[in-house]
Design a protein around this motif. Structure first.
Motif, PDB file in Angstrom:
ATOM      1  N   ALA A 334       0.841  -1.202   0.000  1.00 13.82           N
ATOM      2  CA  ALA A 334       0.000   0.000   0.000  1.00 13.82           C
ATOM      3  C   ALA A 334       0.876   1.253   0.000  1.00 13.82           C
ATOM      4  CB  ALA A 334      -0.940  -0.021   1.202  1.00 13.82           C
ATOM      5  N   MET A 337       3.206   3.435  -5.232  1.00 13.30           N
ATOM      6  CA  MET A 337       2.707   2.872  -6.490  1.00 13.30           C
ATOM      7  C   MET A 337       1.418   2.086  -6.265  1.00 13.30           C
ATOM      8  SD  MET A 337       4.773   4.002  -8.769  1.00 13.30           S
ATOM      9  CE  MET A 337       4.569   3.068 -10.265  1.00 13.30           C
ATOM     10  N   GLY A 338       1.395   1.305  -5.178  1.00 18.60           N
ATOM     11  CA  GLY A 338       0.214   0.500  -4.870  1.00 18.60           C
ATOM     12  C   GLY A 338      -1.035   1.378  -4.762  1.00 18.60           C
ATOM     13  N   ASP A 356      -1.088  -4.750   2.914  1.00 14.70           N
ATOM     14  CA  ASP A 356       0.271  -4.390   3.326  1.00 14.70           C
ATOM     15  C   ASP A 356       0.582  -5.195   4.585  1.00 14.70           C
ATOM     16  OD1 ASP A 356       2.753  -2.824   3.983  1.00 14.70           O
ATOM     17  OD2 ASP A 356       2.006  -1.549   2.367  1.00 14.70           O
ATOM     18  N   THR A 357       1.744  -4.919   5.206  1.00 16.66           N
ATOM     19  CA  THR A 357       2.148  -5.763   6.335  1.00 16.66           C
ATOM     20  C   THR A 357       1.557  -5.301   7.663  1.00 16.66           C
ATOM     21  OG1 THR A 357       4.142  -4.430   6.335  1.00 16.66           O
ATOM     22  CG2 THR A 357       4.284  -6.632   5.360  1.00 16.66           C
ATOM     23  N   ARG A 361       0.176   1.008   7.723  1.00 18.98           N
ATOM     24  CA  ARG A 361       0.567   1.207   6.312  1.00 18.98           C
ATOM     25  C   ARG A 361      -0.641   1.095   5.392  1.00 18.98           C
ATOM     26  NH1 ARG A 361       6.617  -0.380   5.035  1.00 18.98           N
ATOM     27  NH2 ARG A 361       7.502   0.293   6.993  1.00 18.98           N
ATOM     28  N   ALA A 412       3.200  -4.518  -5.664  1.00 18.30           N
ATOM     29  CA  ALA A 412       4.016  -3.298  -5.647  1.00 18.30           C
ATOM     30  C   ALA A 412       4.661  -3.139  -4.281  1.00 18.30           C
ATOM     31  CB  ALA A 412       3.159  -2.085  -5.996  1.00 18.30           C
ATOM     32  N   VAL A 413       5.335  -4.213  -3.814  1.00 16.58           N
ATOM     33  CA  VAL A 413       6.041  -4.138  -2.528  1.00 16.58           C
ATOM     34  C   VAL A 413       7.453  -3.607  -2.785  1.00 16.58           C
ATOM     35  CG1 VAL A 413       4.647  -6.028  -1.600  1.00 16.58           C
ATOM     36  CG2 VAL A 413       6.900  -6.542  -2.567  1.00 16.58           C
ATOM     37  N   GLU A 415      11.271  -2.905  -3.665  1.00 15.86           N
ATOM     38  CA  GLU A 415      12.074  -3.391  -4.792  1.00 15.86           C
ATOM     39  C   GLU A 415      13.227  -4.236  -4.249  1.00 15.86           C
ATOM     40  OE1 GLU A 415      11.210  -3.327  -7.737  1.00 15.86           O
ATOM     41  OE2 GLU A 415      12.890  -3.204  -9.116  1.00 15.86           O
ATOM     42  N   VAL A 419      12.189 -10.138  -0.875  1.00 15.13           N
ATOM     43  CA  VAL A 419      10.837  -9.765  -0.432  1.00 15.13           C
ATOM     44  C   VAL A 419       9.819 -10.147  -1.507  1.00 15.13           C
ATOM     45  CG1 VAL A 419       9.325  -7.857   0.247  1.00 15.13           C
ATOM     46  CG2 VAL A 419      11.724  -7.850   0.965  1.00 15.13           C
ATOM     47  N   VAL A 423       6.786 -12.836  -1.069  1.00 11.50           N
ATOM     48  CA  VAL A 423       5.401 -12.408  -1.260  1.00 11.50           C
ATOM     49  C   VAL A 423       4.736 -13.260  -2.347  1.00 11.50           C
ATOM     50  CG1 VAL A 423       4.000 -10.503  -2.137  1.00 11.50           C
ATOM     51  CG2 VAL A 423       5.754 -10.057  -0.431  1.00 11.50           C
ATOM     52  N   THR A 441       7.642  -4.510 -10.587  1.00 14.25           N
ATOM     53  CA  THR A 441       9.073  -4.225 -10.399  1.00 14.25           C
ATOM     54  C   THR A 441       9.566  -3.280 -11.489  1.00 14.25           C
ATOM     55  OG1 THR A 441      11.289  -5.157 -10.322  1.00 14.25           O
ATOM     56  CG2 THR A 441       9.715  -6.307 -11.714  1.00 14.25           C
ATOM     57  N   SER A 442      10.526  -2.426 -11.129  1.00 10.52           N
ATOM     58  CA  SER A 442      11.055  -1.556 -12.180  1.00 10.52           C
ATOM     59  C   SER A 442      12.401  -2.043 -12.684  1.00 10.52           C
ATOM     60  CB  SER A 442      11.128  -0.110 -11.710  1.00 10.52           C
ATOM     61  OG  SER A 442      11.528  -0.028 -10.381  1.00 10.52           O
ATOM     62  N   HIS A 463       4.474  -2.922 -15.633  1.00  9.98           N
ATOM     63  CA  HIS A 463       5.343  -1.822 -15.225  1.00  9.98           C
ATOM     64  C   HIS A 463       4.630  -0.488 -15.420  1.00  9.98           C
ATOM     65  CE1 HIS A 463       9.242   0.645 -15.709  1.00  9.98           C
ATOM     66  NE2 HIS A 463       8.910   0.552 -14.451  1.00  9.98           N
ATOM     67  N   SER A 466       5.325   6.497 -12.657  1.00  9.24           N
ATOM     68  CA  SER A 466       4.882   7.331 -11.547  1.00  9.24           C
ATOM     69  C   SER A 466       4.715   8.789 -11.991  1.00  9.24           C
ATOM     70  CB  SER A 466       5.918   7.184 -10.424  1.00  9.24           C
ATOM     71  OG  SER A 466       6.226   8.411  -9.859  1.00  9.24           O
TER      72      SER A 466
HETATM   73  P1  NAD Z   1       6.920   2.119  -1.405  1.00  9.46           P
HETATM   74  O1  NAD Z   1       8.058   1.950  -0.480  1.00  9.46           O
HETATM   75  O2  NAD Z   1       6.185   3.422  -1.432  1.00  9.46           O
HETATM   76  O3  NAD Z   1       5.830   1.011  -1.103  1.00  9.46           O
HETATM   77  C1  NAD Z   1       6.126  -0.327  -0.867  1.00  9.46           C
HETATM   78  C2  NAD Z   1       5.068  -0.851   0.087  1.00  9.46           C
HETATM   79  O4  NAD Z   1       5.160  -2.261   0.109  1.00  9.46           O
HETATM   80  C3  NAD Z   1       5.227  -0.372   1.519  1.00  9.46           C
HETATM   81  O5  NAD Z   1       4.010   0.181   1.968  1.00  9.46           O
HETATM   82  C4  NAD Z   1       5.555  -1.641   2.282  1.00  9.46           C
HETATM   83  O6  NAD Z   1       5.054  -1.664   3.606  1.00  9.46           O
HETATM   84  C5  NAD Z   1       4.879  -2.674   1.428  1.00  9.46           C
HETATM   85  N1  NAD Z   1       5.381  -4.034   1.656  1.00  9.46           N
HETATM   86  C6  NAD Z   1       6.639  -4.440   1.870  1.00  9.46           C
HETATM   87  N2  NAD Z   1       6.665  -5.779   2.055  1.00  9.46           N
HETATM   88  C7  NAD Z   1       5.393  -6.215   1.933  1.00  9.46           C
HETATM   89  C8  NAD Z   1       4.766  -7.478   2.018  1.00  9.46           C
HETATM   90  N3  NAD Z   1       5.475  -8.559   2.292  1.00  9.46           N
HETATM   91  N4  NAD Z   1       3.433  -7.536   1.824  1.00  9.46           N
HETATM   92  C9  NAD Z   1       2.716  -6.455   1.583  1.00  9.46           C
HETATM   93  N5  NAD Z   1       3.263  -5.230   1.503  1.00  9.46           N
HETATM   94  C10 NAD Z   1       4.572  -5.107   1.686  1.00  9.46           C
HETATM   95  O7  NAD Z   1       7.472   1.746  -2.851  1.00  9.46           O
HETATM   96  P2  NAD Z   1       6.907   2.160  -4.285  1.00  9.46           P
HETATM   97  O8  NAD Z   1       7.611   3.359  -4.754  1.00  9.46           O
HETATM   98  O9  NAD Z   1       5.434   2.139  -4.246  1.00  9.46           O
HETATM   99  O10 NAD Z   1       7.420   0.950  -5.180  1.00  9.46           O
HETATM  100  C11 NAD Z   1       6.808  -0.303  -5.183  1.00  9.46           C
HETATM  101  C12 NAD Z   1       7.267  -1.086  -6.384  1.00  9.46           C
HETATM  102  O11 NAD Z   1       6.981  -0.362  -7.560  1.00  9.46           O
HETATM  103  C13 NAD Z   1       8.767  -1.367  -6.425  1.00  9.46           C
HETATM  104  O12 NAD Z   1       8.967  -2.636  -6.977  1.00  9.46           O
HETATM  105  C14 NAD Z   1       9.277  -0.298  -7.348  1.00  9.46           C
HETATM  106  O13 NAD Z   1      10.481  -0.656  -7.993  1.00  9.46           O
HETATM  107  C15 NAD Z   1       8.156  -0.235  -8.336  1.00  9.46           C
HETATM  108  N6  NAD Z   1       8.078   1.006  -9.116  1.00  9.46           N
HETATM  109  C16 NAD Z   1       8.248   2.201  -8.505  1.00  9.46           C
HETATM  110  C17 NAD Z   1       8.184   3.362  -9.246  1.00  9.46           C
HETATM  111  C18 NAD Z   1       8.348   4.694  -8.575  1.00  9.46           C
HETATM  112  O14 NAD Z   1       8.545   5.690  -9.273  1.00  9.46           O
HETATM  113  N7  NAD Z   1       8.259   4.787  -7.262  1.00  9.46           N
HETATM  114  C19 NAD Z   1       7.933   3.298 -10.623  1.00  9.46           C
HETATM  115  C20 NAD Z   1       7.724   2.052 -11.228  1.00  9.46           C
HETATM  116  C21 NAD Z   1       7.800   0.917 -10.445  1.00  9.46           C
END
Ligand code: NAD
Length: 728
Positions: A334, A337-338, A356-357, A361, A412-413, A415, A419, A423, A441-442, A463, A466
């Motif tokens: 959550a 990205m989620g 989320d965990t 969150r 979207a947990v 990167e 992990v 998941v 994943t990115s 993919h 953002s």
């Molecule tokens: P973020 O840190 O904002 O969110 C990640 C969330 O995942 C956190 O809330 C965390 O508590 C949760 N999480 C961790 N382990 C978990 C589990 N076992 N079960 C459930 N939830 C869990 O990160 P983000 O920026 O949202 O990125 C998430 C994914 O999206 C990554 O893989 C990232 O590479 C990818 N991504 C990010 C972007 C960007 O610009 N931020 C762009 C494209 C892709």
């Protein structure tokens, strides 16, 4: 008593007409098409009917209505553009449209436009020529002149009739932005005369036609509902001059010299006021329309229209593979990205399990979803009820309850491979065997994540970019093991939540980040050479990118850019070796905008102020910066990207030049008026591109070695797109 007529031969009839007690009701319903479009054939048919009406004295009014619910007329059929060889051809088409609109406006009987659904481009120009416009009160009813989005100007009288209808300022706003106006707003501005329930649209239109014929409603009315101030401005040449000057200034800033149609539209509208006669105004519109139709900008924007339209029909797998229904989804993580993914899903009415965990969150993520949806409510795009309904579709959880019923999970947990694999294992155990696990994943290869799966054929990449609710592109990443029905389902779901979807084969950086890497690196190399930050950024925004590359690094975050740069260097070696400049700034603890310190300075609210000159102290030359001509910066950066795009195509990372162009324009902001990297090669000529690359490669060995595909094309004279006819 009613009598039926059709024009032209029966096989191609688009318009049917019945006469009901003196009112001719024409129904436009293009056979075999989901929407109505104006083509020369349709205009011809309508003209024949107007002739018939003009000569039949038992008819004293007419109505035009669409036979397609939710679509009035979506605009001109752009296939006809392909036949135009010269500006004169396009001007002639415009003049042909003018003649028909003129017949509608000045004909013996008044015509009422009964509008239900999209009324765009030529459709709105038709409605403007009518004596009365009545619309169905429905969210589908939108009116607009989107021609500038294709590098054109309205060509069937829009630049002349719209200002008279809604006033200069409001007309310029519609014409220069190409934005749609919703029905209620159209009523307020006087663009339409009346708004009714869809069920009584036809009957009311017929009634108004009779009233117009009887003179109860005057055929000539001053319909300008706008305030006295604007009227004052419109009628006063000095006031108009002020409006035009302001519009020109704003347009110059917006277009950066790349969108000539904006100025042509302004000129055409201005001609309507300054011309000695009405005909001269229309003639100016036709001439400018013709000129714009021949510009490279129009060609490339039209290409993008065709390319995105074609992509909407492409499931990525054979037509026999049907996507599975997705009545609900789950989103894992959550975070940033989620929340975006959950929000755009809920906006389409899809219930979301949001996991989320920890409860805190989940709560934070749910609040972020609410904020994204609230923004639409604040902008009045949805009602309070819709806002509540959409937010209500997202249910938070820290368990896997309900996962047994979801056909699609989007992960979207963090990167982090461990992990993500944990998941994946835990989720798979709860899912139905046919359910799909899509990871956002990115940087991690999908196959690597899928190695932990018991059903790797149901693991796929989605993919997103953002911020998810704003960025239009989605890369669907497939591995050799991905099941075709899983691909079709994910592609279909991506489209449903409003994305332009390209299918990309699993490989480091996928497509968008891969072509971005050498481009951003080259910017870093320039910094290493002592070039100023703003010189680089300004050169690339002048080339047409929305932001410069150094600014982009600050936006993405230096840590993330550094991490992904290292992955790309490991995968592709020297050609993607990261610059020292980025490493040094990162090592100094700067993170970019999110840390309020990067290559630029930021105020407390995170707003970018200006170049942070103190960065230069981290570099050898200090603040003494080297000058490199703008054109050289543009050539180095753009060709680094173009060359990598060609490699992606030859390696099969993207399936076609079309996908590669759409991905670059919608994922990175590659200048749309250049069509994309592959269109850019075609426009420049592969031989010339190779010559420039070889020159650069001699100076910077290893970074510009031309892709074999480009060399082959230079040798054979082949192009990525056909030289004639439909581009895709
Ligand atoms: P973020 O840190 O904002 O969110 C990640 C969330 O995942 C956190 O809330 C965390 O508590 C949760 N999480 C961790 N382990 C978990 C589990 N076992 N079960 C459930 N939830 C869990 O990160 P983000 O920026 O949202 O990125 C998430 C994914 O999206 C990554 O893989 C990232 O590479 C990818 N991504 C990010 C972007 C960007 O610009 N931020 C762009 C494209 C892709």
């Amino acid at each position: 008593m009613s009598e039926s007529h059709t024009a032209g031969n029966a096989a191609s009839k688009a318009v049917t007409m019945v006469v009901e007690e003196g009112v001719a009701v024409m129904t436009l319903d293009l056979p075999g098409e989901s929407i109505n479009k104006f083509s020369p054939a349709v205009i011809e048919e309508l003209t024949v009917l107007i002739d018939l009406i003009d000569h039949d004295v038992t008819i004293n009014a007419a109505v035009l209505i669409s036979g397609k619910p939710g679509n009035f007329i979506a605009g001109a059929d752009i296939d006809q553009f392909l036949a135009w060889r010269t500006a004169a051809d396009a001007s002639a088409a415009s003049a042909f449209g003018h003649a028909m609109m003129h017949r509608i406006e000045k004909g013996r009987v008044p015509v009422v436009a009964a509008i239900d659904g999209a009324c765009l481009g030529g459709g709105l120009e038709f409605a403007l020529a009518c004596a009365y416009r009545i619309a169905a009160d429905s969210p589908k009813t939108v009116l607009g002149l989107p021609e500038v989005q294709l590098g054109l100007i309205p060509g069937a009288g829009g630049t002349q009739r719209l200002p008279r209808r809604v006033g200069l300022q409001a007309a310029l706003d519609m014409i220069l932005t190409g934005r749609n106006v919703r029905a209620k707003k159209a009523l307020q501005s006087g663009l339409i005369d009346e708004l009714v329930h869809p069920a009584i649209l036809r009957a009311t239109a017929v009634k108004r036609a009779r009233e117009l014929a009887a003179g109860t409603i005057p055929r000539q009315r001053d319909n300008r509902h706008h305030g006295a101030k604007e009227l004052l401005l419109d009628d006063n040449p000095i006031g108009r001059a002020v409006v035009f000057r302001q519009a020109r200034e704003t347009t110059a800033k917006k277009s950066k010299g790349h969108y000539p149609a904006l100025f042509a539209a302004l000129d055409a509208v201005a001609a309507g006021y300054s011309a000695g006669s009405e005909e001269q105004g229309f003639a100016a519109e036709a001439r400018l329309f013709g000129e714009m139709a021949m510009t490279p900008v129009c060609r490339e924007l039209t290409f993008l229209f065709y390319a995105t339209t074609a992509l909407k029909k492409d499931s990525g797998v054979g037509a026999d593979i049907k996507p599975r229904p997705v009545p609900r989804i789950a989103v894992l993580g959550a975070g940033f990205m989620g929340a975006g993914i959950a929000a755009i899903s809920a906006m389409q009415g899809v219930p979301v399990r949001f996991k989320d965990t920890e409860p805190a969150r989940v709560a934070k993520g749910t609040a972020a979803v609410r904020d994204i949806i609230r923004d639409r409510y604040t902008k009045r795009q949805i009602t309070r009820q819709q806002f509540d309904d959409q937010v209500g579709l997202v249910s938070g959880t820290v368990e896997y309850t309900g996962f047994g019923r979801v056909p699609l999970v989007i992960e979207a947990v963090f990167e982090d491979l461990t992990v993500k694999q944990e998941v994946l294992r835990a989720t798979e155990a709860k899912l139905d065997p046919t359910a799909i696990f899509a990871t956002n994943t990115s940087t991690i290869p999908i196959a690597t994540i899928a190695a932990a799966a018991t059903r790797p054929e149901r693991v796929i990449g989605m993919h997103f970019f953002s911020p998810v609710h704003k960025m239009p592109l989605l890369e669907v990443i497939v591995t050799p093991r991905s099941a075709p029905d899983a691909v079709a389902t994910v592609v279909e779901y991506g489209r449903r939540i409003g994305k332009t979807v390209i299918i990309v084969n699993d490989s480091p950086g996928f497509y968008v980040n891969r072509i971005l890497a050498p481009y951003v690196n080259e910017a870093g190399m320039l910094l290493d050479e002592g070039v100023a930050i703003d010189a680089i950024d300004k050169a690339m925004s002048a080339f047409g990118f929305p932001v410069g590359p150094i600014n982009l690094i600050d936006e993405v975050g230096l840590d993330i850019a550094g991490k992904s740069g290292a992955i790309m260097a490991a995968a592709f070696g020297d050609r993607m070796r990261p610059s020292d400049a980025l490493q040094k700034v990162l090592a100094a603890g700067r993170l970019g905008r999110k840390g309020k310190q990067g290559f630029y300075t930021y105020d407390e609210g995170g707003k970018r102020e200006g170049v942070d000159e103190s960065v230069y102290q981290l570099y050898a030359g200090g603040s003494r910066r080297t000058e490199v001509p703008k054109e050289e910066i543009q050539r180095r950066l753009s060709l680094a990207m173009v060359n990598e795009a060609a490699r992606c195509l030859e390696e099969g990372i993207v399936r076609s030049a079309r996908d590669g162009d759409v991905g670059a324009v919608f994922g990175i902001g590659f200048p749309p008026f250049r069509g994309g990297p592959f269109r850019h090669v075609d426009a420049t000529g592969a031989a010339e591109v190779v010559r420039q690359l070889e020159q650069l490669d001699a100076k910077y060995p290893g970074r510009f070695t031309p892709a074999p595909l480009l060399k082959e094309m230079a040798r054979t004279g082949r192009t990525f797109y056909p030289r004639e006819g439909k581009p895709v």
